[in-house]
Write a protein that holds these residues in place. Structure first.
Motif, PDB file in Angstrom:
ATOM      1  N   GLU A  17       0.857  -1.184   0.000  1.00 27.91           N
ATOM      2  CA  GLU A  17       0.000   0.000   0.000  1.00 27.91           C
ATOM      3  C   GLU A  17       0.892   1.233   0.000  1.00 27.91           C
ATOM      4  OE1 GLU A  17      -3.604   1.984   2.614  1.00 27.91           O
ATOM      5  OE2 GLU A  17      -2.810   0.033   3.194  1.00 27.91           O
ATOM      6  N   HIS A  74       2.697   4.521   0.771  1.00 22.77           N
ATOM      7  CA  HIS A  74       2.873   5.242   2.022  1.00 22.77           C
ATOM      8  C   HIS A  74       4.129   6.096   1.936  1.00 22.77           C
ATOM      9  CE1 HIS A  74       5.163   1.469   2.538  1.00 22.77           C
ATOM     10  NE2 HIS A  74       5.955   2.163   3.327  1.00 22.77           N
ATOM     11  N   ARG A  97       5.296   6.508   9.585  1.00 20.49           N
ATOM     12  CA  ARG A  97       4.720   6.117   8.301  1.00 20.49           C
ATOM     13  C   ARG A  97       3.335   6.734   8.179  1.00 20.49           C
ATOM     14  NH1 ARG A  97       3.432  -0.076   7.097  1.00 20.49           N
ATOM     15  NH2 ARG A  97       2.019   0.375   8.793  1.00 20.49           N
ATOM     16  N   THR A  98       3.082   7.350   7.035  1.00 23.13           N
ATOM     17  CA  THR A  98       1.783   7.941   6.748  1.00 23.13           C
ATOM     18  C   THR A  98       1.198   7.254   5.533  1.00 23.13           C
ATOM     19  OG1 THR A  98       2.528  10.071   7.621  1.00 23.13           O
ATOM     20  CG2 THR A  98       0.525  10.079   6.269  1.00 23.13           C
ATOM     21  N   MET A  99       0.001   6.727   5.687  1.00 21.94           N
ATOM     22  CA  MET A  99      -0.696   6.057   4.596  1.00 21.94           C
ATOM     23  C   MET A  99      -1.457   7.100   3.780  1.00 21.94           C
ATOM     24  SD  MET A  99       0.498   3.223   5.523  1.00 21.94           S
ATOM     25  CE  MET A  99      -0.190   2.066   4.356  1.00 21.94           C
ATOM     26  N   LEU A 100      -1.898   6.723   2.594  1.00 18.54           N
ATOM     27  CA  LEU A 100      -2.623   7.665   1.735  1.00 18.54           C
ATOM     28  C   LEU A 100      -3.894   8.199   2.382  1.00 18.54           C
ATOM     29  CD1 LEU A 100      -2.347   6.195  -1.876  1.00 18.54           C
ATOM     30  CD2 LEU A 100      -1.113   8.111  -0.855  1.00 18.54           C
ATOM     31  N   ASN A 101      -4.517   7.389   3.252  1.00 17.20           N
ATOM     32  CA  ASN A 101      -5.751   7.835   3.913  1.00 17.20           C
ATOM     33  C   ASN A 101      -5.474   8.761   5.093  1.00 17.20           C
ATOM     34  OD1 ASN A 101      -4.913   6.214   6.019  1.00 17.20           O
ATOM     35  ND2 ASN A 101      -6.584   4.734   5.846  1.00 17.20           N
ATOM     36  N   THR A 137      -3.674   8.004   7.847  1.00 18.02           N
ATOM     37  CA  THR A 137      -3.319   7.295   9.066  1.00 18.02           C
ATOM     38  C   THR A 137      -1.817   7.361   9.274  1.00 18.02           C
ATOM     39  OG1 THR A 137      -5.144   5.754   8.700  1.00 18.02           O
ATOM     40  CG2 THR A 137      -3.440   5.082  10.281  1.00 18.02           C
ATOM     41  N   ASN A 155       4.625  -4.899   8.732  1.00 18.90           N
ATOM     42  CA  ASN A 155       4.373  -4.866   7.304  1.00 18.90           C
ATOM     43  C   ASN A 155       5.703  -5.105   6.606  1.00 18.90           C
ATOM     44  OD1 ASN A 155       3.367  -4.342   4.764  1.00 18.90           O
ATOM     45  ND2 ASN A 155       2.309  -2.477   5.372  1.00 18.90           N
TER      46      ASN A 155
END
Length: 165
Positions: free
Chosen positions: A86, A88, A117-121, A123, A159
């Motif tokens: 995913e 990030h 870590r920053t996800m696209l949403n 988080t 992950n």
């Protein structure tokens, strides 16, 4: 891991070019410019991610181990074309840089790191904390990593580590 002489002059300080290399490393990864990452290393080189437990026990087991420019470039190709993860972004915070040894044009350093870590949403989470152990050499007018050992404080990676730490 290679050993550098522990003889450190009283007036030893970390040259600005060395701290600039540490910052450039973080900024290249954090901005997704992975194709530039291998250029921060000598050839041959060592880039290793391991756990504190494995490191302290002297176990050679690594999460990632690269020992040449070719292997670093292969990691980049994997990031771009083969790894499925995913999307990030990382953000590195590096602190407490300390000279461990210096011999000629070779610096042995250690520093602490924290990677979020920053996800696209949107988080966000702490992805990894630990210690860098580096051997940095001056080749002509450039400072480069000869060795970067990333020692994670944790043994569970939630992950796939797709990006360099």
């Amino acid at each position: 891991m290679a050993t550098v002489s522990k003889i450190i002059p009283d007036n030893a300080h970390i040259p600005g070019e060395v701290t600039a290399l540490l910052a450039k490393y973080a900024h290249i990864i954090d901005s997704g410019r992975f194709e530039e990452w291998p250029n921060l290393f000598t050839d041959p080189c060592t880039y290793q991610i391991t756990t504190r437990d494995n490191y302290d026990r002297g176990f050679p087991i690594s999460i990632i181990l690269c020992d040449s420019h070719g292997m670093l470039k292969d990691r980049v190709v994997s990031i771009r074309t083969a790894n499925v993860f995913e999307p990030h972004r990382y953000r590195h915070i590096v602190s407490c840089v300390e000279i461990i040894g210096k011999k000629g044009n070779e610096w042995s350093l250690r520093s602490n790191y924290l990677v979020t870590r920053t996800m696209l949403n949107g988080t966000m989470s702490v992805f990894s904390t630990g210690e860098y152990q580096d051997i940095i050499v001056q080749k002509e007018d450039k400072f480069l990593f000869q060795e970067r050992v990333v020692i994670c404080d944790h043994s569970v990676i939630n992950n796939l580590i797709a990006l360099p730490l």
